[in-house]
Each structure stands twice: as C-alpha cells, then as structure tokens.
Design a protein around this motif. Structure first.
Motif, PDB file in Angstrom:
ATOM      1  N   THR A  44       0.826  -1.206   0.000  1.00 51.33           N
ATOM      2  CA  THR A  44       0.000   0.000   0.000  1.00 51.33           C
ATOM      3  C   THR A  44       0.860   1.256   0.000  1.00 51.33           C
ATOM      4  N   VAL A  45       1.920   1.253   0.802  1.00 55.80           N
ATOM      5  CA  VAL A  45       2.827   2.406   0.832  1.00 55.80           C
ATOM      6  C   VAL A  45       3.514   2.575  -0.523  1.00 55.80           C
ATOM      7  N   ILE A  46       3.926   1.470  -1.130  1.00 56.47           N
ATOM      8  CA  ILE A  46       4.567   1.537  -2.445  1.00 56.47           C
ATOM      9  C   ILE A  46       3.597   2.109  -3.477  1.00 56.47           C
ATOM     10  N   CYS A  47       2.360   1.646  -3.466  1.00 60.02           N
ATOM     11  CA  CYS A  47       1.370   2.159  -4.413  1.00 60.02           C
ATOM     12  C   CYS A  47       1.045   3.630  -4.166  1.00 60.02           C
ATOM     13  N   ALA A  48       0.978   4.019  -2.900  1.00 57.08           N
ATOM     14  CA  ALA A  48       0.694   5.424  -2.590  1.00 57.08           C
ATOM     15  C   ALA A  48       1.840   6.327  -3.053  1.00 57.08           C
ATOM     16  N   GLU A  52       1.611   9.162  -5.903  1.00 58.79           N
ATOM     17  CA  GLU A  52       2.074  10.537  -5.657  1.00 58.79           C
ATOM     18  C   GLU A  52       3.069  10.983  -6.721  1.00 58.79           C
ATOM     19  N   MET A  53       3.954  10.065  -7.112  1.00 59.53           N
ATOM     20  CA  MET A  53       4.913  10.418  -8.164  1.00 59.53           C
ATOM     21  C   MET A  53       4.208  10.649  -9.496  1.00 59.53           C
ATOM     22  N   ALA A  54       3.186   9.865  -9.798  1.00 56.88           N
ATOM     23  CA  ALA A  54       2.462  10.040 -11.060  1.00 56.88           C
ATOM     24  C   ALA A  54       1.655  11.341 -11.059  1.00 56.88           C
ATOM     25  N   ILE A  55       1.058  11.672  -9.920  1.00 51.54           N
ATOM     26  CA  ILE A  55       0.253  12.896  -9.855  1.00 51.54           C
ATOM     27  C   ILE A  55       1.130  14.134  -9.965  1.00 51.54           C
ATOM     28  N   ASN A  56       2.267  14.133  -9.264  1.00 55.33           N
ATOM     29  CA  ASN A  56       3.150  15.300  -9.272  1.00 55.33           C
ATOM     30  C   ASN A  56       4.204  15.262 -10.368  1.00 55.33           C
ATOM     31  N   ARG A  57       4.226  14.212 -11.141  1.00 58.35           N
ATOM     32  CA  ARG A  57       5.104  14.060 -12.309  1.00 58.35           C
ATOM     33  C   ARG A  57       6.580  14.250 -11.969  1.00 58.35           C
ATOM     34  N   HIS A  58       7.050  13.419 -11.029  1.00 61.41           N
ATOM     35  CA  HIS A  58       8.469  13.410 -10.694  1.00 61.41           C
ATOM     36  C   HIS A  58       8.879  11.980 -10.341  1.00 61.41           C
ATOM     37  N   ASP A  60      11.395  11.418  -7.858  1.00 61.68           N
ATOM     38  CA  ASP A  60      12.285  11.587  -6.704  1.00 61.68           C
ATOM     39  C   ASP A  60      12.204  10.421  -5.725  1.00 61.68           C
ATOM     40  N   ASN A  61      11.061   9.777  -5.627  1.00 62.44           N
ATOM     41  CA  ASN A  61      10.867   8.712  -4.655  1.00 62.44           C
ATOM     42  C   ASN A  61      11.175   7.321  -5.200  1.00 62.44           C
ATOM     43  N   LEU A  62      11.711   7.238  -6.388  1.00 64.50           N
ATOM     44  CA  LEU A  62      11.990   5.935  -6.988  1.00 64.50           C
ATOM     45  C   LEU A  62      12.965   5.087  -6.163  1.00 64.50           C
ATOM     46  N   PRO A  63      14.052   5.648  -5.625  1.00 60.78           N
ATOM     47  CA  PRO A  63      14.917   4.823  -4.766  1.00 60.78           C
ATOM     48  C   PRO A  63      14.201   4.309  -3.512  1.00 60.78           C
ATOM     49  N   VAL A  64      13.297   5.112  -2.969  1.00 59.97           N
ATOM     50  CA  VAL A  64      12.529   4.676  -1.803  1.00 59.97           C
ATOM     51  C   VAL A  64      11.645   3.489  -2.171  1.00 59.97           C
ATOM     52  N   LEU A  65      11.035   3.547  -3.348  1.00 60.97           N
ATOM     53  CA  LEU A  65      10.203   2.440  -3.807  1.00 60.97           C
ATOM     54  C   LEU A  65      11.024   1.158  -3.958  1.00 60.97           C
ATOM     55  N   LEU A  68      11.901  -0.220  -0.455  1.00 58.75           N
ATOM     56  CA  LEU A  68      10.723  -0.819   0.160  1.00 58.75           C
ATOM     57  C   LEU A  68      10.391  -2.174  -0.455  1.00 58.75           C
ATOM     58  N   ALA A  69      10.491  -2.264  -1.764  1.00 62.03           N
ATOM     59  CA  ALA A  69      10.233  -3.541  -2.424  1.00 62.03           C
ATOM     60  C   ALA A  69      11.257  -4.590  -2.020  1.00 62.03           C
ATOM     61  N   LEU A  70      12.508  -4.187  -1.894  1.00 61.16           N
ATOM     62  CA  LEU A  70      13.557  -5.116  -1.468  1.00 61.16           C
ATOM     63  C   LEU A  70      13.296  -5.615  -0.058  1.00 61.16           C
ATOM     64  N   PHE A  71      12.959  -4.709   0.862  1.00 64.82           N
ATOM     65  CA  PHE A  71      12.677  -5.117   2.239  1.00 64.82           C
ATOM     66  C   PHE A  71      11.443  -6.003   2.320  1.00 64.82           C
TER      67      PHE A  71
END
Length: 89
Positions: A44-48, A52-58, A60-65, A68-71
């Motif tokens: 859910t956090v990954i999708c949110a 957010e990245m799709a809505i704001n068109r950036h 920046d959070n790709l490394p966080v994604l 999170l997927a790795l963990f």
C-alpha cells in the motif's frame, strides 16, 4: 478539478487499506496473518508513493520504492524460511 477528485479518492482508499492492514497486524491471530498484513501495508505504501509520483510528475521517490520492495521481499522470504512448518498429516 477532476484530477484532484481522483487523487482524493485514491488517498482515502490508500489510507483505509493502511488502517485495515495495521489492524490485522495488531489483532493477528497468527504470525502468518501478521506477515501477510505487513506485506499488504508495504504494498500500500509503495502504491501510494507511486501514485504521488504520477500525480506530481516526478521520480524523486523511486529509490525509496526500490528499497521498500527489497525489504518486503526479503522480509517475506526470511519469515517463510524460519517459520516452523505445520504439517497436517
């Protein structure tokens, strides 16, 4: 205007999903239920964050994604490896 409504609806649904997952983590009743609920919470956090990245068109959070997927994968694999098997036969 329409995009704001869609973003609001998506935010509410992501919030509800997170609350239900946290409820299942707290209530249990088994370890497997808690592990699945934590996977749902991370998804859910990954999708949110992705929304957010799709809505704001950036991006920046790709490394966080990715982290999170790795963990999420490593956590599920480690619990599956060390959770004692329960044979019914």
């Amino acid at each position: 205007m329409m995009m704001q409504v869609v973003a609001l609806i998506a935010g509410v649904l992501f919030g509800l999903s997170g609350l239900f997952a946290v409820y299942r983590i707290v209530r249990g009743p088994s370890v497997l239920d808690r592990v699945i609920a934590s996977d749902v919470l991370v998804a859910t956090v990954i999708c949110a964050l992705g929304a957010e990245m799709a809505i704001n068109r950036h991006t920046d959070n790709l490394p966080v994604l990715l982290v999170l997927a790795l963990f999420a994968v490593l956590g599920s694999l480690s619990v599956a490896r060390f959770l004692p098997a329960r044979d019914s036969a």
